[in-house]
Design a protein around this motif. Structure first.
Motif, PDB file in Angstrom:
ATOM      1  N   VAL A  96       0.860  -1.183   0.000  1.00 42.52           N
ATOM      2  CA  VAL A  96       0.000   0.000   0.000  1.00 42.52           C
ATOM      3  C   VAL A  96       0.899   1.237   0.000  1.00 42.52           C
ATOM      4  N   LYS A  97       0.737   2.084  -0.981  1.00 44.94           N
ATOM      5  CA  LYS A  97       1.545   3.292  -1.089  1.00 44.94           C
ATOM      6  C   LYS A  97       1.144   4.317  -0.029  1.00 44.94           C
ATOM      7  N   GLY A  98       2.077   5.221   0.259  1.00 44.06           N
ATOM      8  CA  GLY A  98       1.853   6.171   1.332  1.00 44.06           C
ATOM      9  C   GLY A  98       0.646   7.063   1.117  1.00 44.06           C
ATOM     10  N   GLU A  99       0.497   7.636  -0.084  1.00 44.87           N
ATOM     11  CA  GLU A  99      -0.629   8.520  -0.365  1.00 44.87           C
ATOM     12  C   GLU A  99      -1.945   7.774  -0.224  1.00 44.87           C
ATOM     13  N   THR A 100      -1.956   6.519  -0.695  1.00 40.33           N
ATOM     14  CA  THR A 100      -3.172   5.710  -0.581  1.00 40.33           C
ATOM     15  C   THR A 100      -3.488   5.406   0.874  1.00 40.33           C
ATOM     16  N   ALA A 101      -2.469   5.015   1.649  1.00 36.87           N
ATOM     17  CA  ALA A 101      -2.672   4.712   3.063  1.00 36.87           C
ATOM     18  C   ALA A 101      -3.210   5.925   3.813  1.00 36.87           C
ATOM     19  N   LEU A 102      -2.680   7.113   3.512  1.00 33.62           N
ATOM     20  CA  LEU A 102      -3.151   8.323   4.168  1.00 33.62           C
ATOM     21  C   LEU A 102      -4.603   8.606   3.803  1.00 33.62           C
ATOM     22  N   ARG A 103      -4.944   8.398   2.539  1.00 35.06           N
ATOM     23  CA  ARG A 103      -6.330   8.603   2.099  1.00 35.06           C
ATOM     24  C   ARG A 103      -7.273   7.623   2.786  1.00 35.06           C
ATOM     25  N   LEU A 104      -6.774   6.441   3.099  1.00 27.41           N
ATOM     26  CA  LEU A 104      -7.594   5.429   3.757  1.00 27.41           C
ATOM     27  C   LEU A 104      -7.695   5.642   5.268  1.00 27.41           C
ATOM     28  N   GLY A 105      -7.027   6.668   5.770  1.00 32.62           N
ATOM     29  CA  GLY A 105      -7.116   7.004   7.183  1.00 32.62           C
ATOM     30  C   GLY A 105      -5.949   6.552   8.033  1.00 32.62           C
ATOM     31  N   ALA A 106      -4.959   5.906   7.428  1.00 35.06           N
ATOM     32  CA  ALA A 106      -3.809   5.423   8.183  1.00 35.06           C
ATOM     33  C   ALA A 106      -2.778   6.533   8.357  1.00 35.06           C
ATOM     34  N   THR A 107      -1.920   6.375   9.334  1.00 34.18           N
ATOM     35  CA  THR A 107      -0.774   7.259   9.550  1.00 34.18           C
ATOM     36  C   THR A 107       0.381   6.386  10.020  1.00 34.18           C
ATOM     37  N   GLY A 108       1.474   7.015  10.445  1.00 33.66           N
ATOM     38  CA  GLY A 108       2.575   6.274  11.039  1.00 33.66           C
ATOM     39  C   GLY A 108       3.396   5.458  10.062  1.00 33.66           C
ATOM     40  N   PRO A 109       4.014   4.357  10.539  1.00 34.00           N
ATOM     41  CA  PRO A 109       4.897   3.548   9.693  1.00 34.00           C
ATOM     42  C   PRO A 109       4.235   2.972   8.455  1.00 34.00           C
ATOM     43  N   VAL A 110       2.929   2.757   8.472  1.00 36.56           N
ATOM     44  CA  VAL A 110       2.245   2.244   7.281  1.00 36.56           C
ATOM     45  C   VAL A 110       2.300   3.271   6.162  1.00 36.56           C
ATOM     46  N   VAL A 111       2.117   4.540   6.496  1.00 38.54           N
ATOM     47  CA  VAL A 111       2.216   5.606   5.499  1.00 38.54           C
ATOM     48  C   VAL A 111       3.668   5.833   5.099  1.00 38.54           C
ATOM     49  N   ARG A 112       4.554   5.897   6.084  1.00 39.68           N
ATOM     50  CA  ARG A 112       5.964   6.161   5.784  1.00 39.68           C
ATOM     51  C   ARG A 112       6.610   4.987   5.051  1.00 39.68           C
ATOM     52  N   SER A 131      -5.383   2.804  15.089  1.00 39.57           N
ATOM     53  CA  SER A 131      -5.460   1.381  14.747  1.00 39.57           C
ATOM     54  C   SER A 131      -6.671   0.983  13.910  1.00 39.57           C
ATOM     55  N   MET A 132      -7.809   1.651  14.097  1.00 36.81           N
ATOM     56  CA  MET A 132      -9.014   1.235  13.399  1.00 36.81           C
ATOM     57  C   MET A 132      -8.851   1.172  11.872  1.00 36.81           C
ATOM     58  N   PRO A 133      -8.291   2.206  11.212  1.00 42.22           N
ATOM     59  CA  PRO A 133      -8.142   2.103   9.749  1.00 42.22           C
ATOM     60  C   PRO A 133      -7.246   0.951   9.307  1.00 42.22           C
ATOM     61  N   LEU A 134      -6.286   0.571  10.138  1.00 39.63           N
ATOM     62  CA  LEU A 134      -5.357  -0.492   9.753  1.00 39.63           C
ATOM     63  C   LEU A 134      -6.080  -1.817   9.545  1.00 39.63           C
ATOM     64  N   LEU A 135      -7.120  -2.072  10.347  1.00 41.42           N
ATOM     65  CA  LEU A 135      -7.829  -3.348  10.285  1.00 41.42           C
ATOM     66  C   LEU A 135      -9.134  -3.264   9.501  1.00 41.42           C
ATOM     67  N   ASP A 149       0.730  -3.638  12.445  1.00 39.56           N
ATOM     68  CA  ASP A 149       0.933  -3.336  13.867  1.00 39.56           C
ATOM     69  C   ASP A 149      -0.223  -2.567  14.502  1.00 39.56           C
ATOM     70  N   PRO A 150      -1.442  -3.104  14.438  1.00 41.47           N
ATOM     71  CA  PRO A 150      -2.537  -2.458  15.156  1.00 41.47           C
ATOM     72  C   PRO A 150      -2.450  -2.761  16.651  1.00 41.47           C
ATOM     73  N   CYS A 151      -3.122  -1.942  17.446  1.00 41.38           N
ATOM     74  CA  CYS A 151      -3.232  -2.182  18.883  1.00 41.38           C
ATOM     75  C   CYS A 151      -4.726  -2.326  19.186  1.00 41.38           C
ATOM     76  N   ALA A 152      -5.161  -3.547  19.390  1.00 43.36           N
ATOM     77  CA  ALA A 152      -6.590  -3.836  19.525  1.00 43.36           C
ATOM     78  C   ALA A 152      -7.293  -3.010  20.615  1.00 43.36           C
TER      79      ALA A 152
END
Length: 365
Positions: A203-219, A327-331, A357-360
């Protein structure tokens, strides 16, 4: 549809990311849909905080994620600083940075344990826990507690630092660095780890950010989005550090970014430690009754951007407390995107989930 079946995955499955489950729609070994089943840890923390006094409410603010509690604690303290209209002493701001960065490293090492376990690399997984243990010992020495620290409080920090704070903290950074280097080499250089993570969960950074993710998933997807740089808080604008990014945006890049972040966190800690000495002001006293107003803070946790919004109408308790955790967008949105855009097998699913790396607990709150 013929050939499809439902499979329940988690929360007790070792490949599930904590206290959540999934209702998987399967086609052979391929996962074609994953529906998140949260709620196993719902405790109503936000409403509980609204029914407690100011001096009692913040002890709940960091219990959403045992793996990385300190950014939550710092964010809530910052929000209450704004509510009470106080400015903590510089020493307290630098210490809050040290606290948050050690928490980030400990969280990344805990993540390493689970990530390496998902691909069968048990030995370096336990090395990562050894590095985390050194940090927990430091927290116990400074704050009196290993996990939940209750040290960043409205107006500053709860107490002054020990006399030999600088020397012992700097020594810890070098011991942790040595341990992390061993884990990093054993993980990122391992051919099994590479084959299980490269090209998986892209998942590319711009896409991850658009999907609501941040952090290492975006970077990990190549986008240098980091609140510490984009909207500096505490004294992050006074220290030098880089924002590591990946290229492909797969599970391997997310691992690479997290290890690089550990080294940047150690740089931040060393710089901040030189500004924290025993003696002098460390906290501004606040009244028992808050004035009407709002407090807002956003910080960079190990999993991404974390925000807290507190509303006061005056009195002894907050009127409203609202958290937004990463964590919610990650899952949900991110996992859905990955499943729709690549062939995810049931064997790859635990690796992808671990790499996000979500935190439930911070989903339920």
């Amino acid at each position: 549809m013929a050939g499809r079946y439902m499979l329940y995955f988690g929360p007790q499955h070792p490949g599930a990311p904590g206290n959540v489950g999934f209702r998987l729609e399967m086609e052979g070994e391929r996962v074609v849909r994953a529906e998140l089943i949260p709620g196993f840890l719902h405790r109503g923390f936000e409403k509980m905080m609204e029914n407690r006094k100011w001096e009692n409410s913040y002890v709940l603010s960091y219990r959403f994620c045992v793996e990385d509690p300190d950014p939550f604690e710092v964010a809530y303290a910052e929000a209450l600083d704004m509510v009470f209209k106080v400015d903590p002493p510089p020493k307290a701001k630098y210490f809050r940075m040290i606290q948050a960065e050690f928490s980030r490293i400990a969280s990344h090492m805990f993540w390493t344990h689970f990530m390496l376990g998902s691909v069968g690399l048990r030995t370096p997984a336990y090395w990562a826990l050894a590095a985390r243990e050194e940090i927990l010992k430091w927290f116990a020495w400074v704050t009196g507690h290993r996990i939940y620290h209750n040290f960043s409080v409205p107006g500053g920090i709860r107490s002054d630092v020990p006399q030999d704070f600088q020397s012992r903290t700097l020594d810890l950074t070098y011991r942790v660095e040595d341990l992390v280097k061993d884990v990093e080499k054993a993980a990122l250089g391992n051919r099994v780890f590479k084959r299980r993570t490269r090209g998986i969960g892209v998942v590319k950074g711009e896409t991850a950010l658009r999907l609501g993710a941040t952090g290492p998933v975006v970077r990990g997807g190549g986008l240098a989005y980091d609140v510490r740089k984009l909207a500096p808080y505490e004294r992050y604008d006074s220290v030098n550090f880089e924002v590591p990014v990946g290229e492909v945006g797969d599970a391997y890049d997310r691992a690479l970014v997290r290890f690089r972040e550990v080294h940047e966190s150690l740089k931040i800690i060393r710089q901040a430690t030189m500004e924290v000495r025993p003696g002098g002001p460390y906290r501004v006293k606040i009244p028992l009754t808050a004035p009407p107003g709002r407090g807002y803070a956003r910080v960079e946790s190990a999993r991404g951007e974390y925000t807290v919004h507190v509303t006061s109408v005056g009195g002894r308790s907050p009127y409203r407390v609202r958290f937004k955790s990463p964590s919610m967008p990650l899952l949900t949105t991110v996992l859905d995107y990955i499943i729709k855009n690549e062939e995810v097998t049931i064997a790859d699913l635990p690796v992808i989930l671990a790499s996000l790396d979500p935190c439930a607990p911070d989903i339920d709150r």
